[in-house]
Design an enzyme around this catalytic site. Structure first.
Site, short mmCIF file in Angstrom:
data_model
loop_
_atom_site.label_atom_id
_atom_site.label_comp_id
_atom_site.label_asym_id
_atom_site.label_seq_id
_atom_site.Cartn_x
_atom_site.Cartn_y
_atom_site.Cartn_z
N THR A 41 1.03 -1.37 0.25
CA THR A 41 0.06 0.12 0.20
C THR A 41 1.26 0.84 0.32
O THR A 41 0.70 2.31 -0.37
CB THR A 41 -0.57 0.26 1.03
OG1 THR A 41 -0.19 0.04 2.31
CG2 THR A 41 -1.41 -1.00 1.11
N ILE A 86 -3.49 5.01 0.22
CA ILE A 86 -4.73 5.26 0.25
C ILE A 86 -5.28 3.12 0.08
O ILE A 86 -5.42 2.84 -0.29
CB ILE A 86 -5.89 5.79 -0.39
CG1 ILE A 86 -4.47 4.99 -1.83
CG2 ILE A 86 -5.21 6.97 -0.55
CD1 ILE A 86 -5.32 5.91 -3.04
N HIS A 87 -4.34 2.76 1.83
CA HIS A 87 -4.73 1.52 1.98
C HIS A 87 -7.03 1.05 1.93
O HIS A 87 -6.00 0.18 1.10
CB HIS A 87 -4.55 1.45 3.62
CG HIS A 87 -3.60 1.59 4.26
ND1 HIS A 87 -2.49 1.59 4.16
CD2 HIS A 87 -3.59 2.13 4.93
CE1 HIS A 87 -1.77 2.05 4.36
NE2 HIS A 87 -2.11 2.87 5.56
N ASP A 88 -7.40 1.37 1.91
CA ASP A 88 -8.66 0.87 2.13
C ASP A 88 -9.14 0.90 0.11
O ASP A 88 -9.60 0.26 -0.04
CB ASP A 88 -10.10 1.61 2.34
CG ASP A 88 -9.87 1.38 4.16
OD1 ASP A 88 -8.57 0.19 4.42
OD2 ASP A 88 -9.99 2.21 4.74
#
Length: 154
Positions: A41, A86-88
């Site tokens: 990520t 922006i992990h999600d």
């Protein structure tokens, strides 16, 4: 092999650190799993130009995303001059477009001790295989993300 890089909680991602038993049950269950660690990520960083691009989207959604990511960038410890992870959004991309990623199929376990290794994902010699992302095509990822947002307004 260390699958997940060192983070604020020793060698674990936050959710695995908080409940390593649950994480281990899921990862060793044999159900199909795609695991995208922070090492991946952190390769797809949303730049300041990208955050500003949200403002150019028409309507309230663009303004909301601009505010959300501006706040997140100011408070995310892993944000830097190159951008903010922006992990999600990457989790959604992994489910929707696994071809954007390079995957390694390995059996893994989660350390459930109370020490420094708590929540750390470790490769093991046998067990159900988990698809662990090792890389991402950031150009394809961001093209998909911006195209999806722009399609929302058509």
């Amino acid at each position: 092999m260390r699958v997940v890089p060192k983070q604020r909680h020793g060698n674990a991602e936050f959710n695995f650190y908080v409940d390593p038993d649950a994480a281990n049950i899921v990862l060793t269950s044999g159900i199909p799993i795609r695991l995208v660690g922070l090492d991946v990520t952190h390769k797809a960083l949303l730049s300041q130009d990208g955050i500003q691009r949200f403002r150019r989207l028409p309507g309230m959604v663009g303004e909301m995303l601009y505010g959300l990511f501006t706040f997140f960038a100011a408070h995310e410890p892993d944000a830097n001059a190159q951008g903010v992870p922006i992990h999600d959004v990457l989790a959604v991309a992994a489910a929707e477009h696994p071809e954007f990623f390079t995957w390694l199929m390995v059996p893994v376990t989660v350390e459930r001790c109370d020490g420094q290794c708590r929540g750390q994902v470790q490769q093991r010699s046998e067990g159900p295989l988990v698809a662990v992302a090792t890389d991402i095509d950031t150009a394809k990822f961001f093209d998909w993300m911006w195209t999806a947002l722009e399609r929302y307004y058509r």
